[in-house]
Design an enzyme around this catalytic site. Structure first.
Site, PDB file in Angstrom:
ATOM      1  N   LYS A   1       0.824  -1.211   0.000  1.00 37.71           N
ATOM      2  CA  LYS A   1       0.000   0.000   0.000  1.00 37.71           C
ATOM      3  C   LYS A   1       0.862   1.267   0.000  1.00 37.71           C
ATOM      4  CE  LYS A   1      -1.974  -1.560   3.758  1.00 37.71           C
ATOM      5  NZ  LYS A   1      -1.443  -2.933   3.779  1.00 37.71           N
TER       6      LYS A   1
ATOM      7  N   HIS B   1       4.356   0.849   6.369  1.00 39.80           N
ATOM      8  CA  HIS B   1       4.207   1.084   4.930  1.00 39.80           C
ATOM      9  C   HIS B   1       5.546   1.520   4.347  1.00 39.80           C
ATOM     10  CE1 HIS B   1      -0.429   1.762   5.376  1.00 39.80           C
ATOM     11  NE2 HIS B   1      -0.014   0.595   5.809  1.00 39.80           N
TER      12      HIS B   1
ATOM     13  N   LYS C   1       3.949   1.832  -1.009  1.00 43.54           N
ATOM     14  CA  LYS C   1       4.597   2.085  -2.304  1.00 43.54           C
ATOM     15  C   LYS C   1       3.602   2.688  -3.290  1.00 43.54           C
ATOM     16  CE  LYS C   1       5.866   0.351  -6.632  1.00 43.54           C
ATOM     17  NZ  LYS C   1       6.597  -0.454  -7.581  1.00 43.54           N
TER      18      LYS C   1
HETATM   19  P1  GDP Z   1       2.190  -2.181   3.088  1.00 43.07           P
HETATM   20  O1  GDP Z   1       2.042  -2.412   4.545  1.00 43.07           O
HETATM   21  O2  GDP Z   1       0.995  -2.660   2.317  1.00 43.07           O
HETATM   22  O3  GDP Z   1       2.566  -0.778   2.729  1.00 43.07           O
HETATM   23  O4  GDP Z   1       3.390  -3.119   2.600  1.00 43.07           O
HETATM   24  P2  GDP Z   1       4.806  -3.311   3.349  1.00 43.07           P
HETATM   25  O5  GDP Z   1       5.644  -2.123   3.113  1.00 43.07           O
HETATM   26  O6  GDP Z   1       4.619  -3.755   4.755  1.00 43.07           O
HETATM   27  O7  GDP Z   1       5.352  -4.589   2.593  1.00 43.07           O
HETATM   28  C1  GDP Z   1       5.518  -4.623   1.208  1.00 43.07           C
HETATM   29  C2  GDP Z   1       6.995  -4.905   0.912  1.00 43.07           C
HETATM   30  O8  GDP Z   1       7.143  -5.240  -0.453  1.00 43.07           O
HETATM   31  C3  GDP Z   1       7.893  -3.699   1.127  1.00 43.07           C
HETATM   32  O9  GDP Z   1       9.156  -4.128   1.500  1.00 43.07           O
HETATM   33  C4  GDP Z   1       7.921  -3.050  -0.259  1.00 43.07           C
HETATM   34  O10 GDP Z   1       9.097  -2.279  -0.468  1.00 43.07           O
HETATM   35  C5  GDP Z   1       7.924  -4.262  -1.132  1.00 43.07           C
HETATM   36  N1  GDP Z   1       7.255  -4.123  -2.443  1.00 43.07           N
HETATM   37  C6  GDP Z   1       6.164  -3.398  -2.786  1.00 43.07           C
HETATM   38  N2  GDP Z   1       5.816  -3.652  -4.061  1.00 43.07           N
HETATM   39  C7  GDP Z   1       6.695  -4.561  -4.526  1.00 43.07           C
HETATM   40  C8  GDP Z   1       6.843  -5.250  -5.776  1.00 43.07           C
HETATM   41  O11 GDP Z   1       6.061  -5.087  -6.707  1.00 43.07           O
HETATM   42  N3  GDP Z   1       7.868  -6.147  -5.865  1.00 43.07           N
HETATM   43  C9  GDP Z   1       8.743  -6.372  -4.845  1.00 43.07           C
HETATM   44  N4  GDP Z   1       9.716  -7.262  -5.027  1.00 43.07           N
HETATM   45  N5  GDP Z   1       8.621  -5.744  -3.656  1.00 43.07           N
HETATM   46  C10 GDP Z   1       7.608  -4.867  -3.501  1.00 43.07           C
HETATM   47  P1  IMO Z   2       0.063  -2.899   7.236  1.00 46.20           P
HETATM   48  O1  IMO Z   2      -0.712  -1.613   7.215  1.00 46.20           O
HETATM   49  C1  IMO Z   2       0.227  -7.074   8.402  1.00 46.20           C
HETATM   50  C2  IMO Z   2      -1.723  -8.180  12.142  1.00 46.20           C
HETATM   51  C3  IMO Z   2      -0.834  -8.635  13.270  1.00 46.20           C
HETATM   52  C4  IMO Z   2      -1.772  -9.594  13.979  1.00 46.20           C
HETATM   53  C5  IMO Z   2      -3.116  -8.897  13.854  1.00 46.20           C
HETATM   54  C6  IMO Z   2      -3.491  -8.052  15.051  1.00 46.20           C
HETATM   55  O2  IMO Z   2       1.521  -2.736   7.249  1.00 46.20           O
HETATM   56  O3  IMO Z   2      -0.439  -3.801   6.138  1.00 46.20           O
HETATM   57  P2  IMO Z   2      -2.683  -5.762  16.081  1.00 46.20           P
HETATM   58  O4  IMO Z   2      -1.304  -5.203  16.306  1.00 46.20           O
HETATM   59  O5  IMO Z   2      -3.510  -4.955  15.167  1.00 46.20           O
HETATM   60  O6  IMO Z   2      -3.365  -6.090  17.357  1.00 46.20           O
HETATM   61  O7  IMO Z   2      -2.430  -7.179  15.366  1.00 46.20           O
HETATM   62  O8  IMO Z   2      -3.017  -8.076  12.717  1.00 46.20           O
HETATM   63  N1  IMO Z   2      -1.368  -6.851  11.600  1.00 46.20           N
HETATM   64  C7  IMO Z   2      -0.789  -6.675  10.405  1.00 46.20           C
HETATM   65  N2  IMO Z   2      -0.308  -7.584   9.524  1.00 46.20           N
HETATM   66  N3  IMO Z   2       0.271  -5.759   8.118  1.00 46.20           N
HETATM   67  C8  IMO Z   2      -0.229  -4.852   8.975  1.00 46.20           C
HETATM   68  O9  IMO Z   2      -0.328  -3.541   8.662  1.00 46.20           O
HETATM   69  C9  IMO Z   2      -0.743  -5.290  10.211  1.00 46.20           C
HETATM   70  N4  IMO Z   2      -1.279  -4.673  11.286  1.00 46.20           N
HETATM   71  C10 IMO Z   2      -1.672  -5.634  12.112  1.00 46.20           C
HETATM   72  O10 IMO Z   2       0.315  -9.278  12.774  1.00 46.20           O
HETATM   73  O11 IMO Z   2      -1.845 -10.807  13.275  1.00 46.20           O
HETATM   74 MG    MG Z   3       3.099  -3.320   6.116  1.00 43.65          MG
END
Ligand code: GDP
Ligand code: IMO
Ligand code: MG
Length: 428
Positions: A18, A43, A20
């Protein structure tokens, strides 16, 4: 002319990419607003060789002319919030200029984090796998009508309100066999509170609706994923907020008829952090290869993410619940290592073929039924146009669009801003 609010949210269990994608889409909008969750979110944004993880602050913050709003539905930990701001300021981001915080957003107290830890320890093997950021206890106090809000920081009786709530927590904690010491955290909390008081604290529902009336575009940034939604996720293995599109209405004060596009993000496979049902989970070497290749380790806690193949019944469900109008697929590049790619089309439960997750999914033996598709076995990370896609990737995309009856407008092929292929226009 009145404009609409587009909502971008995760369709799986979070971490779909999300951050990115919000960063990539920010140039199309005037305002980016977080509507729920708190620092349980992580994120990740990557551009110009910078990798940055945001927890509470919207992912539009690196674009200097855009407004970023932390809405009333968000819960804020002043300690983490201050750290986020300090880090951004060090990078030269003028945070205060365009960051706005709702007076009605609830505060996470140090004792909320302790309660989170105590509750998880008490559950033992049945623990949720919380990020331990105090999210559950803070939302409990919100709905229990005991919470402290950002606006309270400016009231004369703030200290009294804080102490009252802290003492209530202490009483609850006496029921647990749980040792804790909040001395250090409390000091940092007060420092965070002082910082918060210097920021733009506003009535964000008025602010956002005025922006709409003035013809500005708003993108609401979801946190977590739809399968972690408090109502529609795999309860009790969920988070404590409404992560779905409807959450943008209550978390920002935006009326339902103001919602425009609902942009659903999914990974080309699945991951989950924490406990709870995950029908396509791979506990074998294939899952391990996915984890290594996709760097699937939590952005907030560093925990290894559970990995598995794409789950179509789960996606159909979250597309329905959210009213998704367009899809974004991330991390297809990660699957380049596999000769064959599996997609779960149905589940088998007690010898029957079903296409939905049952109510008591956590307790049932749900077996995924797979369709095999040829892998693309090509490095996708340097591609810049759709006509360069290997045939197998195009086949995967078309298959999913057909099954999900929703267009895939963007395909992300790497973590960097530039590794993003626009297939169709995202905004009207
Ligand atoms: P969010 O919580 O939805 O914002 O996602 P996170 O940042 O927790 O996890 C997504 C991970 O995948 C991060 O390390 C990003 O840099 C990486 N990422 C996002 N889009 C891509 C993609 O298309 N390919 C790869 N290889 N990595 C990605
Ligand atoms: P983003 O926004 C992935 C998961 C936790 C746990 C459950 C409850 O980066 O996608 P909490 O801390 O809310 O009580 O945890 O939800 N969890 C997530 N898993 N991405 C997240 O956020 C998360 N936020 C909470 O790992 O299973
Ligand atoms: Mg995340």
């Amino acid at each position: 002319m009145s404009t609409k609010v587009d909502v971008l949210l995760g369709l799986q269990w979070g971490d779909e990419g999300k951050g990115k994608i919000v960063d990539v889409l920010t140039p199309h909008y005037d305002v980016i607003a977080r509507f729920q969750g708190g620092p349980n979110a992580g994120h990740t944004l990557e551009f110009n060789n910078i990798k940055h993880v945001l927890h509470t602050i919207p992912s539009g913050i690196f674009h200097p002319d855009k407004k970023n709003v932390v809405g009333n539905g968000v819960v804020i930990d002043p300690v983490i919030f201050k750290k986020e701001i300090d880090a951004l300021e060090k990078m030269g981001v003028d945070v205060n200029k365009h960051l706005y915080i709702s007076r009605k957003a609830h505060l996470i107290l140090p004792t909320h984090c302790v309660l989170d830890g105590a509750s998880e320890a008490d559950k033992g093997k049945k623990k949720i796998g919380s990020t331990l950021k105090g999210i559950g206890p803070t939302y409990m106090d919100k709905t229990g009508r005991n919470g402290l809000r950002v606006g309270d920081l400016f009231a004369d009786d703030f200290e009294e309100k804080y102490t009252q709530l802290k003492n209530k927590h202490k009483k609850i904690l006496e029921q647990y066999d749980f040792e804790y010491d909040i001395t250090e955290k409390e000091e940092a909390w007060y420092a965070g509170v002082e910082k918060l008081k210097t920021l733009n604290v506003i009535d964000s529902e008025h602010f956002l609706n005025a922006e709409l009336r003035n013809g500005r575009n708003i993108l609401a940034e979801g946190a977590q994923g739809s399968l972690l939604d408090i109502d529609f996720g795999s309860y009790p293995f969920v988070t404590s907020s409404n992560t779905i599109a409807a959450g943008a209405c209550t978390g920002l004060g935006i009326a339902p008829n103001r919602i425009g596009e609902v942009i659903g993000i999914f990974k080309a496979y699945c991951t989950r952090v924490g406990s709870g049902p995950f029908p396509t989970e791979l506990l074998d070497e294939v899952g391990e290869r996915m984890r290594q290749e996709g760097h699937e380790f939590g952005a907030t806690t560093g925990r290894p993410r559970r990995c598995g193949w794409l789950d179509i019944p789960a996606l159909k469900y979250t597309i329905m619940i959210n009213g998704v109008t367009q899809l974004i697929m991330t991390k297809a590049d990660v699957l380049a290592i596999f000769d064959t790619i599996k997609v779960c089309t149905h589940y088998e439960l007690d010898g029957e073929k079903i296409d939905y997750l049952p109510y008591d999914a956590a307790l049932r033996d749900i077996k995924p039924i797979y369709k095999d598709m040829p892998g693309w076995k090509t490095d996708l990370t340097g591609l810049s146009r759709e006509d360069e896609f290997p045939e197998a990737l195009s086949a995967y995309i078309h298959y999913l669009e057909n099954e999900l009856v929703t267009p895939i407008t963007i395909v992300s092929l790497g973590p960097d801003r530039t590794q993003t292929i626009l297939r169709k226009a995202v905004t009207a």
